[in-house]
Design a protein around this motif. Structure first.
Motif, PDB file in Angstrom:
ATOM      1  N   CYS A 174       4.333 -16.684 -21.313  1.00  9.45           N
ATOM      2  CA  CYS A 174       4.834 -15.676 -20.368  1.00  9.45           C
ATOM      3  C   CYS A 174       5.760 -16.315 -19.339  1.00  9.45           C
ATOM      4  CB  CYS A 174       3.656 -14.999 -19.682  1.00  9.45           C
ATOM      5  SG  CYS A 174       4.130 -13.625 -18.602  1.00  9.45           S
ATOM      6  N   LEU A 175       5.382 -17.472 -18.813  1.00 11.43           N
ATOM      7  CA  LEU A 175       6.220 -18.166 -17.835  1.00 11.43           C
ATOM      8  C   LEU A 175       7.531 -18.642 -18.461  1.00 11.43           C
ATOM      9  CD1 LEU A 175       3.565 -20.285 -15.895  1.00 11.43           C
ATOM     10  CD2 LEU A 175       4.961 -18.421 -14.977  1.00 11.43           C
ATOM     11  N   GLU A 176       7.462 -19.050 -19.715  1.00 11.13           N
ATOM     12  CA  GLU A 176       8.686 -19.461 -20.405  1.00 11.13           C
ATOM     13  C   GLU A 176       9.637 -18.288 -20.573  1.00 11.13           C
ATOM     14  OE1 GLU A 176       7.158 -21.085 -23.995  1.00 11.13           O
ATOM     15  OE2 GLU A 176       6.455 -22.957 -23.069  1.00 11.13           O
ATOM     16  N   ASN A 177       9.089 -17.105 -20.851  1.00 10.33           N
ATOM     17  CA  ASN A 177       9.925 -15.900 -20.963  1.00 10.33           C
ATOM     18  C   ASN A 177      10.537 -15.527 -19.614  1.00 10.33           C
ATOM     19  OD1 ASN A 177       9.397 -15.625 -23.709  1.00 10.33           O
ATOM     20  ND2 ASN A 177       7.583 -14.351 -23.354  1.00 10.33           N
ATOM     21  N   VAL A 178       9.779 -15.719 -18.542  1.00  3.28           N
ATOM     22  CA  VAL A 178      10.310 -15.469 -17.197  1.00  3.28           C
ATOM     23  C   VAL A 178      11.465 -16.424 -16.899  1.00  3.28           C
ATOM     24  CG1 VAL A 178       9.801 -15.646 -14.727  1.00  3.28           C
ATOM     25  CG2 VAL A 178       8.203 -14.479 -16.247  1.00  3.28           C
ATOM     26  N   ALA A 183      17.208 -17.230 -16.228  1.00  3.93           N
ATOM     27  CA  ALA A 183      18.408 -18.014 -16.520  1.00  3.93           C
ATOM     28  C   ALA A 183      19.547 -17.120 -17.002  1.00  3.93           C
ATOM     29  CB  ALA A 183      18.091 -19.084 -17.567  1.00  3.93           C
ATOM     30  N   VAL A 184      19.234 -16.197 -17.903  1.00  2.15           N
ATOM     31  CA  VAL A 184      20.266 -15.299 -18.440  1.00  2.15           C
ATOM     32  C   VAL A 184      20.787 -14.362 -17.351  1.00  2.15           C
ATOM     33  CG1 VAL A 184      20.706 -13.441 -20.081  1.00  2.15           C
ATOM     34  CG2 VAL A 184      19.353 -15.426 -20.785  1.00  2.15           C
ATOM     35  N   LEU A 185      19.875 -13.768 -16.600  1.00  2.00           N
ATOM     36  CA  LEU A 185      20.281 -12.852 -15.526  1.00  2.00           C
ATOM     37  C   LEU A 185      21.039 -13.590 -14.424  1.00  2.00           C
ATOM     38  CD1 LEU A 185      17.026 -10.714 -15.267  1.00  2.00           C
ATOM     39  CD2 LEU A 185      19.249  -9.954 -16.128  1.00  2.00           C
ATOM     40  N   ASN A 186      20.675 -14.829 -14.186  1.00  2.00           N
ATOM     41  CA  ASN A 186      21.356 -15.631 -13.179  1.00  2.00           C
ATOM     42  C   ASN A 186      22.814 -15.870 -13.563  1.00  2.00           C
ATOM     43  OD1 ASN A 186      21.003 -16.833 -10.679  1.00  2.00           O
ATOM     44  ND2 ASN A 186      20.641 -18.849 -11.534  1.00  2.00           N
ATOM     45  N   ILE A 187      23.037 -16.213 -14.825  1.00  2.00           N
ATOM     46  CA  ILE A 187      24.406 -16.428 -15.305  1.00  2.00           C
ATOM     47  C   ILE A 187      25.204 -15.129 -15.248  1.00  2.00           C
ATOM     48  CG2 ILE A 187      25.785 -17.029 -17.329  1.00  2.00           C
ATOM     49  CD1 ILE A 187      23.553 -18.964 -18.128  1.00  2.00           C
ATOM     50  N   LEU A 232      20.395 -23.939 -18.996  1.00  2.00           N
ATOM     51  CA  LEU A 232      19.944 -22.992 -20.017  1.00  2.00           C
ATOM     52  C   LEU A 232      19.381 -23.669 -21.270  1.00  2.00           C
ATOM     53  CD1 LEU A 232      19.613 -20.072 -20.884  1.00  2.00           C
ATOM     54  CD2 LEU A 232      21.990 -20.089 -21.689  1.00  2.00           C
ATOM     55  N   PRO A 233      20.030 -24.725 -21.826  1.00  2.00           N
ATOM     56  CA  PRO A 233      19.445 -25.375 -23.015  1.00  2.00           C
ATOM     57  C   PRO A 233      18.037 -25.919 -22.782  1.00  2.00           C
ATOM     58  CG  PRO A 233      21.720 -26.078 -22.713  1.00  2.00           C
ATOM     59  CD  PRO A 233      21.335 -25.312 -21.488  1.00  2.00           C
ATOM     60  N   TYR A 234      17.755 -26.387 -21.573  1.00  2.00           N
ATOM     61  CA  TYR A 234      16.422 -26.914 -21.281  1.00  2.00           C
ATOM     62  C   TYR A 234      15.399 -25.783 -21.141  1.00  2.00           C
ATOM     63  CZ  TYR A 234      18.951 -31.231 -20.482  1.00  2.00           C
ATOM     64  OH  TYR A 234      19.740 -32.349 -20.650  1.00  2.00           O
ATOM     65  N   VAL A 235      15.870 -24.608 -20.715  1.00  2.00           N
ATOM     66  CA  VAL A 235      14.980 -23.446 -20.686  1.00  2.00           C
ATOM     67  C   VAL A 235      14.584 -23.068 -22.111  1.00  2.00           C
ATOM     68  CG1 VAL A 235      14.768 -21.018 -20.039  1.00  2.00           C
ATOM     69  CG2 VAL A 235      15.956 -22.600 -18.518  1.00  2.00           C
ATOM     70  N   GLY A 252      14.039 -28.922 -13.632  1.00  3.28           N
ATOM     71  CA  GLY A 252      13.953 -28.878 -12.173  1.00  3.28           C
ATOM     72  C   GLY A 252      15.085 -29.612 -11.482  1.00  3.28           C
ATOM     73  N   VAL A 253      15.588 -30.686 -12.100  1.00  2.25           N
ATOM     74  CA  VAL A 253      16.725 -31.405 -11.503  1.00  2.25           C
ATOM     75  C   VAL A 253      17.924 -30.476 -11.386  1.00  2.25           C
ATOM     76  CG1 VAL A 253      18.351 -33.299 -11.794  1.00  2.25           C
ATOM     77  CG2 VAL A 253      15.945 -33.651 -12.332  1.00  2.25           C
ATOM     78  N   TRP A 254      18.223 -29.765 -12.488  1.00  3.66           N
ATOM     79  CA  TRP A 254      19.346 -28.822 -12.462  1.00  3.66           C
ATOM     80  C   TRP A 254      19.089 -27.691 -11.473  1.00  3.66           C
ATOM     81  CZ3 TRP A 254      23.911 -29.961 -14.113  1.00  3.66           C
ATOM     82  CH2 TRP A 254      24.073 -30.865 -15.160  1.00  3.66           C
ATOM     83  N   SER A 255      17.837 -27.267 -11.358  1.00  4.62           N
ATOM     84  CA  SER A 255      17.503 -26.186 -10.428  1.00  4.62           C
ATOM     85  C   SER A 255      17.703 -26.624  -8.980  1.00  4.62           C
ATOM     86  CB  SER A 255      16.056 -25.740 -10.643  1.00  4.62           C
ATOM     87  OG  SER A 255      15.853 -25.276 -11.957  1.00  4.62           O
ATOM     88  N   LEU A 256      17.292 -27.858  -8.657  1.00  4.61           N
ATOM     89  CA  LEU A 256      17.467 -28.370  -7.299  1.00  4.61           C
ATOM     90  C   LEU A 256      18.945 -28.500  -6.944  1.00  4.61           C
ATOM     91  CD1 LEU A 256      14.687 -31.114  -7.308  1.00  4.61           C
ATOM     92  CD2 LEU A 256      14.735 -29.095  -5.835  1.00  4.61           C
TER      93      LEU A 256
END
Length: 363
Positions: A174-178, A183-187, A232-235, A252-256
């Motif tokens: 479920c968390l992976e789907n979130v 990620a998709v909605l963010n882009i 996105l590829p890491y997601v 998390g590195v990319w997120s930060l």
């Protein structure tokens, strides 16, 4: 079974579990990546406040919103560092089941702060874009994008805190789907924010150079799309690997970097006044036309410095200069030549339209 000595997954061949090893290169790199980008974000935010207090003499909504995002980004980093003590950035075979249980309990705040931070930053950017064009249709579209971003962020936060809560067992998928949905909605929202000012800029009565400059400033606000695409590829990989604690750390590195870059870009898009005052030689906001004009007797003369109400009437007198020589064809009187002519007065009125709104809001 001793939870403190049982790894989260069996180590691969040739590897052994090390539960108490110091920070590895990924964890150290995470701290360095955040530290560098956050320092830059701090400098840009300080410059934004300097411009607000020194030059524009006002603090606007976007500056307050970005300051909130700046604080949330710091909270997000603190949660990451806290998770490092329980396996964030380590391979699963180096994390005990006891630490994994604590990791899941502390993951909720980390996830929520990341979901919220980009949303706040985009609200700040949209508050700027809202003001550059007074057209109703344009503003309706800006509001629609803002509502959509707020709505999907709220829904994802509710899902994360509810059915996908990491405290509950079996919520990994479920968390992976979130994460994938975000990620998709963010882009998609980044692309929407980039596209919003394009029609307005295209219709400006500006030179090509000025349009490109204004367009680049406004597009800076969504420069984070680079990080959004890069993560996105890491997601996608997150759902296909058992080594989740290590993969989540790369993500998390990319997120930060993404949250800090968003703050940097949102501040930079309002630096027009700062650049114009302190870096005038860049000439980013001026457009000068150079050329020569051939003046003939039939060319109308435009007097830009003519006093108002003079009527355009001018009279000139030319008197001969006495040089001590006697002109046999002249009499004893001085020669005086009079020439009168009419000058048509031309006045220009500065056009105040949508481009004026853009110029003011970028200041």
């Amino acid at each position: 079974m001793d939870l403190a000595t049982t790894p989260g997954m069996p180590p691969p061949d040739g590897q052994e579990s090390h539960f108490h090893e110091p920070y590895n290169s990924l964890q150290t790199g995470t701290v360095i990546a955040f530290g560098i980008t956050y320092i830059i974000a701090t400098i840009f935010l300080a410059l934004r406040y300097f411009q607000a207090f020194k030059l524009t003499k006002k603090i606007e909504v976007d500056l307050i919103t970005i300051t909130i995002s700046y604080g949330v980004a710091l909270v997000y980093f603190v949660t990451v560092v806290n998770l490092m003590n329980y396996g964030w950035g380590k391979h699963m075979w180096n994390v005990s089941l006891e630490d994994l249980m604590e990791f899941n309990q502390r993951l909720l705040v980390n996830t929520l702060t990341y979901l919220i931070c980009p949303c706040i930053t985009k609200m700040a950017i949209l508050s700027v874009l809202f003001q550059i064009n007074p057209a109703k249709l344009y503003r309706y579209f800006v509001v629609a994008v803002a509502v959509a971003i707020f709505a999907y962020t709220l829904v994802l936060c509710i899902i994360t805190g509810g059915p996908c809560n990491p405290l509950h067992a079996g919520t990994t998928v479920c968390l992976e789907n979130v994460a994938l949905s975000q990620a998709v909605l963010n882009i998609a929202s980044d692309l929407a924010v980039i596209a919003i000012p394009i029609p307005t800029i295209h219709n400006l009565h500006f030179s090509t150079k000025q349009k490109l400059t204004v367009g680049c400033l406004l597009a800076l606000g969504s420069g984070v799309i680079i990080c959004s695409i890069a993560r996105l590829p890491y997601v996608l990989l997150l759902g296909r690997t058992a080594d989740t604690t290590y993969t989540e750390a790369i993500l998390g590195v990319w997120s930060l970097v993404e949250v800090n870059l968003g703050i940097i870009c949102a501040c930079a898009m309002r630096f027009k006044r700062l650049i114009a005052v302190y870096l005038p030689r860049l000439s980013l906001f001026s457009s000068r036309s150079h050329g020569t004009a051939k003046i003939t007797e039939d060319t109308p003369i435009i007097n830009k410095f003519q006093p108002k109400g003079s009527g355009g009437q001018h009279s000139y007198q030319l008197h001969s200069v006495q040089d001590g020589h006697v002109n046999p064809f002249a009499g004893t009187k001085d020669i005086s030549v009079h020439r009168s002519f009419q000058v048509d007065e031309e006045r220009t009125q500065v056009y105040r339209g949508s481009h004026d709104s853009v110029d003011k809001i970028l200041v």
